[in-house]
Design a protein around this motif. Structure first.
Motif, mmCIF file in Angstrom:
data_model
loop_
_atom_site.group_PDB
_atom_site.id
_atom_site.type_symbol
_atom_site.label_atom_id
_atom_site.label_comp_id
_atom_site.label_asym_id
_atom_site.label_seq_id
_atom_site.Cartn_x
_atom_site.Cartn_y
_atom_site.Cartn_z
ATOM 1 N N ILE A 151 2.456 1.963 -3.343
ATOM 2 C CA ILE A 151 1.646 2.308 -4.505
ATOM 3 C C ILE A 151 1.326 3.591 -4.243
ATOM 4 O O ILE A 151 1.227 4.548 -5.163
ATOM 5 C CB ILE A 151 0.595 1.885 -4.237
ATOM 6 C CG1 ILE A 151 0.245 -0.178 -4.834
ATOM 7 C CG2 ILE A 151 -0.694 1.912 -5.251
ATOM 8 C CD1 ILE A 151 0.541 0.178 -6.609
ATOM 9 N N SER A 198 0.758 -1.400 0.206
ATOM 10 C CA SER A 198 -0.384 -0.227 -0.341
ATOM 11 C C SER A 198 0.712 1.442 -0.102
ATOM 12 O O SER A 198 1.018 2.191 -0.699
ATOM 13 C CB SER A 198 -0.858 0.035 1.642
ATOM 14 O OG SER A 198 -2.019 -0.863 1.311
ATOM 15 N N ALA A 242 -6.301 0.932 -2.196
ATOM 16 C CA ALA A 242 -5.465 1.922 -2.283
ATOM 17 C C ALA A 242 -6.240 2.597 -3.143
ATOM 18 O O ALA A 242 -6.043 3.782 -3.546
ATOM 19 C CB ALA A 242 -4.013 1.197 -3.261
ATOM 20 N N PHE A 287 -7.883 1.969 -6.058
ATOM 21 C CA PHE A 287 -8.504 1.358 -7.912
ATOM 22 C C PHE A 287 -9.516 1.040 -8.190
ATOM 23 O O PHE A 287 -10.408 0.619 -7.096
ATOM 24 C CB PHE A 287 -7.339 0.510 -7.419
ATOM 25 C CG PHE A 287 -5.909 0.943 -8.284
ATOM 26 C CD1 PHE A 287 -5.493 1.299 -9.475
ATOM 27 C CD2 PHE A 287 -5.145 1.200 -7.424
ATOM 28 C CE1 PHE A 287 -4.382 1.942 -9.953
ATOM 29 C CE2 PHE A 287 -3.755 1.756 -7.544
ATOM 30 C CZ PHE A 287 -2.613 1.767 -8.804
ATOM 31 N N SER A 295 2.327 6.591 -6.857
ATOM 32 C CA SER A 295 1.036 7.257 -7.082
ATOM 33 C C SER A 295 1.927 8.820 -7.427
ATOM 34 O O SER A 295 1.314 9.806 -8.252
ATOM 35 C CB SER A 295 -0.114 7.430 -6.617
ATOM 36 O OG SER A 295 -0.999 5.925 -6.568
ATOM 37 N N LEU A 305 -3.623 -0.473 -13.850
ATOM 38 C CA LEU A 305 -3.094 -1.449 -13.411
ATOM 39 C C LEU A 305 -3.775 -2.429 -14.186
ATOM 40 O O LEU A 305 -5.193 -2.098 -14.409
ATOM 41 C CB LEU A 305 -2.240 -1.427 -12.199
ATOM 42 C CG LEU A 305 -3.420 -1.744 -10.978
ATOM 43 C CD1 LEU A 305 -3.967 -3.283 -10.908
ATOM 44 C CD2 LEU A 305 -2.280 -1.015 -9.368
ATOM 45 N N ALA A 310 -3.752 -9.444 -4.513
ATOM 46 C CA ALA A 310 -2.963 -7.977 -5.317
ATOM 47 C C ALA A 310 -4.940 -7.333 -5.010
ATOM 48 O O ALA A 310 -5.068 -6.014 -5.179
ATOM 49 C CB ALA A 310 -2.379 -8.087 -6.119
ATOM 50 N N TYR A 334 -4.789 -3.546 -4.090
ATOM 51 C CA TYR A 334 -5.342 -2.094 -5.767
ATOM 52 C C TYR A 334 -6.210 -1.387 -4.846
ATOM 53 O O TYR A 334 -6.790 -0.245 -4.870
ATOM 54 C CB TYR A 334 -5.172 -2.897 -6.286
ATOM 55 C CG TYR A 334 -3.793 -3.029 -7.023
ATOM 56 C CD1 TYR A 334 -2.650 -3.116 -6.706
ATOM 57 C CD2 TYR A 334 -3.749 -4.362 -7.638
ATOM 58 C CE1 TYR A 334 -1.749 -3.099 -7.358
ATOM 59 C CE2 TYR A 334 -2.645 -5.010 -8.373
ATOM 60 C CZ TYR A 334 -1.192 -4.454 -7.953
ATOM 61 O OH TYR A 334 -0.084 -5.443 -8.606
ATOM 62 N N GLU A 335 -7.591 -2.386 -4.127
ATOM 63 C CA GLU A 335 -8.742 -1.735 -3.979
ATOM 64 C C GLU A 335 -8.797 -0.794 -2.470
ATOM 65 O O GLU A 335 -9.420 0.055 -2.645
ATOM 66 C CB GLU A 335 -9.842 -2.828 -3.311
ATOM 67 C CG GLU A 335 -10.355 -3.475 -4.878
ATOM 68 C CD GLU A 335 -11.525 -4.716 -4.253
ATOM 69 O OE1 GLU A 335 -10.954 -5.690 -3.708
ATOM 70 O OE2 GLU A 335 -12.311 -4.818 -5.493
ATOM 71 N N VAL A 377 -4.748 -6.690 -12.959
ATOM 72 C CA VAL A 377 -4.616 -7.695 -11.997
ATOM 73 C C VAL A 377 -5.274 -9.102 -12.721
ATOM 74 O O VAL A 377 -5.973 -8.451 -13.590
ATOM 75 C CB VAL A 377 -4.545 -7.343 -10.687
ATOM 76 C CG1 VAL A 377 -5.851 -7.257 -10.692
ATOM 77 C CG2 VAL A 377 -4.470 -8.580 -9.775
#
Length: 153
Positions: A107, A104, A140, A142, A111, A124, A133, A137-138, A126
């Motif tokens: 990322i 995290s 973070a 995304f 960013s 990205l 992953a 990402y969620e 995945v």
């Protein structure tokens, strides 16, 4: 304190030797490629994306550093469909450093780098089987933009 540093040539060489194999394996596991063609396909993909290796213009390779240790890497470049979007082509926190929040943090740092490079957003890909992953990402921020699906016959 976690930081991103430009990847050295030595780290890039190590990265390439392992990353091509890992990408080939992931594509086989996802059902996209056959085992027998996977390594050649992966090499061709990397050769197309990085014709000048580490020095390929508009591609940014960072080592993820914690203290004095390289704990992973991240590769950013412009999205092929929208040059305003920084695409994360590859990202990994090495196994020994996972489950410590480094993903995290990395990322977030990536960013910030992408914004400083003039990009307006970060995207990205995945693999659907990579639930760990997807969770990172969620978390973070995304959101899903496309979903590719496949049915085995």
């Amino acid at each position: 304190m976690l930081r991103l540093e430009n990847m050295t040539a030595a780290h890039f060489d190590d990265y390439m030797s392992s990353s091509i194999k890992e990408y080939a394996l992931e594509k086989v596991q996802a059902g996209s490629w056959t085992q027998e063609d996977s390594l050649d396909n992966a090499r061709l993909t990397y050769d197309r994306l990085l014709p000048d290796g580490l020095n390929t213009p508009n591609n940014f390779f960072f080592s993820i550093i914690n203290g004095d240790n390289v704990i992973g890497y991240i590769w950013l470049g412009p999205d092929s469909e929208n040059k305003n979007i920084a695409f994360i082509f590859d990202f990994e926190i090495y196994d020994a450093y996972q489950n410590n929040g480094f993903g995290s943090q990395a990322i977030s740092l990536a960013s910030t780098k992408a914004k400083a490079l003039g990009f307006t957003s970060v995207g990205l890909h995945v693999f659907g089987t990579n639930s760990r992953a997807i969770h990172v990402y969620e978390k973070a921020g995304f959101e899903i933009t496309d979903i590719k699906m496949q049915k085995k016959l």
